[in-house]
Design an enzyme around this catalytic site. Structure first.
Site, PDB file in Angstrom:
ATOM      1  N   HIS A 102     -78.075 -56.934  -0.529  1.00  0.00           N
ATOM      2  CA  HIS A 102     -77.608 -58.135  -1.558  1.00  0.00           C
ATOM      3  C   HIS A 102     -76.294 -58.721  -0.924  1.00  0.00           C
ATOM      4  O   HIS A 102     -75.760 -58.315  -0.215  1.00  0.00           O
ATOM      5  CB  HIS A 102     -77.261 -57.230  -2.626  1.00  0.00           C
ATOM      6  CG  HIS A 102     -76.490 -56.211  -2.317  1.00  0.00           C
ATOM      7  ND1 HIS A 102     -76.884 -55.032  -2.150  1.00  0.00           N
ATOM      8  CD2 HIS A 102     -74.998 -55.944  -2.813  1.00  0.00           C
ATOM      9  CE1 HIS A 102     -75.682 -54.146  -2.093  1.00  0.00           C
ATOM     10  NE2 HIS A 102     -74.624 -54.760  -2.413  1.00  0.00           N
ATOM     11  N   HIS A 104     -72.804 -60.832  -2.301  1.00  0.00           N
ATOM     12  CA  HIS A 104     -71.899 -61.025  -3.534  1.00  0.00           C
ATOM     13  C   HIS A 104     -71.280 -62.317  -3.334  1.00  0.00           C
ATOM     14  O   HIS A 104     -70.906 -62.943  -2.384  1.00  0.00           O
ATOM     15  CB  HIS A 104     -70.805 -60.062  -3.307  1.00  0.00           C
ATOM     16  CG  HIS A 104     -71.001 -58.546  -3.334  1.00  0.00           C
ATOM     17  ND1 HIS A 104     -70.673 -57.839  -4.445  1.00  0.00           N
ATOM     18  CD2 HIS A 104     -71.504 -57.538  -2.450  1.00  0.00           C
ATOM     19  CE1 HIS A 104     -71.107 -56.604  -4.370  1.00  0.00           C
ATOM     20  NE2 HIS A 104     -71.457 -56.491  -3.118  1.00  0.00           N
TER      21      HIS A 104
HETATM   22  P1  AMP Z   1     -72.080 -52.719  -2.620  1.00  0.00           P
HETATM   23  O1  AMP Z   1     -71.071 -51.777  -2.694  1.00  0.00           O
HETATM   24  O2  AMP Z   1     -72.123 -53.950  -1.889  1.00  0.00           O
HETATM   25  O3  AMP Z   1     -73.437 -52.066  -2.409  1.00  0.00           O
HETATM   26  O4  AMP Z   1     -72.252 -53.433  -4.102  1.00  0.00           O
HETATM   27  C1  AMP Z   1     -73.007 -52.914  -5.282  1.00  0.00           C
HETATM   28  C2  AMP Z   1     -72.905 -53.623  -6.488  1.00  0.00           C
HETATM   29  O5  AMP Z   1     -73.764 -53.625  -7.271  1.00  0.00           O
HETATM   30  C3  AMP Z   1     -71.500 -53.195  -6.864  1.00  0.00           C
HETATM   31  O6  AMP Z   1     -70.559 -54.411  -6.873  1.00  0.00           O
HETATM   32  C4  AMP Z   1     -71.714 -52.918  -8.455  1.00  0.00           C
HETATM   33  O7  AMP Z   1     -70.873 -53.264  -9.145  1.00  0.00           O
HETATM   34  C5  AMP Z   1     -73.137 -53.483  -8.553  1.00  0.00           C
HETATM   35  N1  AMP Z   1     -74.007 -52.910  -9.585  1.00  0.00           N
HETATM   36  C6  AMP Z   1     -74.093 -51.444  -9.545  1.00  0.00           C
HETATM   37  N2  AMP Z   1     -75.100 -51.299 -10.454  1.00  0.00           N
HETATM   38  C7  AMP Z   1     -75.549 -52.543 -11.015  1.00  0.00           C
HETATM   39  C8  AMP Z   1     -76.555 -52.853 -11.868  1.00  0.00           C
HETATM   40  N3  AMP Z   1     -77.331 -52.041 -12.649  1.00  0.00           N
HETATM   41  N4  AMP Z   1     -76.621 -54.196 -12.176  1.00  0.00           N
HETATM   42  C9  AMP Z   1     -75.649 -55.059 -11.655  1.00  0.00           C
HETATM   43  N5  AMP Z   1     -74.826 -54.677 -10.887  1.00  0.00           N
HETATM   44  C10 AMP Z   1     -74.697 -53.609 -10.343  1.00  0.00           C
END
Ligand code: AMP
Length: 141
Positions: A102, A104
């Site tokens: 993903h 951001h």
């Molecule tokens: P990463 O640390 O780059 O893997 O980021 C994962 C991101 O996913 C974090 O910014 C979380 O706040 C976000 N996140 C976790 N669970 C969900 C969810 N169910 N829906 C939307 N965002 C999420």
């Protein structure tokens, strides 16, 4: 680490759990981050299985980057931040917490303004209002 097909973003892509959706096409999905670091923080995922940038097919990475650029432009138009950060983490040591590739898109409003990563949930109403602003900007392209 083997790709876990039941990671939270894979389940969101399959529609098994809800998200606040911003944009979808055949290859990608964009939705609001549940614990945003700033107003308008969105996530973009390819629909194919892949833990991170290193093990996802390049054409899927390319599709996700195309959508990331669209969402970044729409967030800029919707919220008017002076800057935007695009991040993408590979592996727990780098800060990755969900193991489906993903990107951001994080609007930056002030030099000291970002909240901590993945800490504080924001209400569904706020997320929906911000998603509506990005969707409107996409329609106005
Ligand atoms: P990463 O640390 O780059 O893997 O980021 C994962 C991101 O996913 C974090 O910014 C979380 O706040 C976000 N996140 C976790 N669970 C969900 C969810 N169910 N829906 C939307 N965002 C999420």
């Amino acid at each position: 680490m083997a790709y876990d097909p039941n990671n939270i973003f894979a389940r969101i892509v399959r529609g098994e759990i809800p998200c606040v959706r911003v944009y979808e096409d055949a290859d990608t999905l964009a939705f609001m981050d549940l614990m945003p670091q700033s107003e308008g923080h969105a996530l973009i995922v390819p629909k194919v299985a892949g833990e991170n940038l290193l093990d996802t097919p390049p054409e899927s990475v390319a599709a996700a980057i195309r959508t990331t650029q669209r969402i970044a432009r729409a967030a800029k138009a919707a919220f008017g931040p002076p800057g935007l950060i695009i991040t993408q983490f590979n592996g727990p040591a780098a800060g990755q917490t969900v193991f489906h590739l993903h990107f951001h898109v994080i609007p930056v409003y002030t030099e000291a303004g970002l909240r901590l990563h993945a800490r504080e949930k924001v209400s569904a109403d706020v997320l929906e209002a911000n998603a509506a602003r990005i969707r409107a900007a996409l329609l106005a392209e």
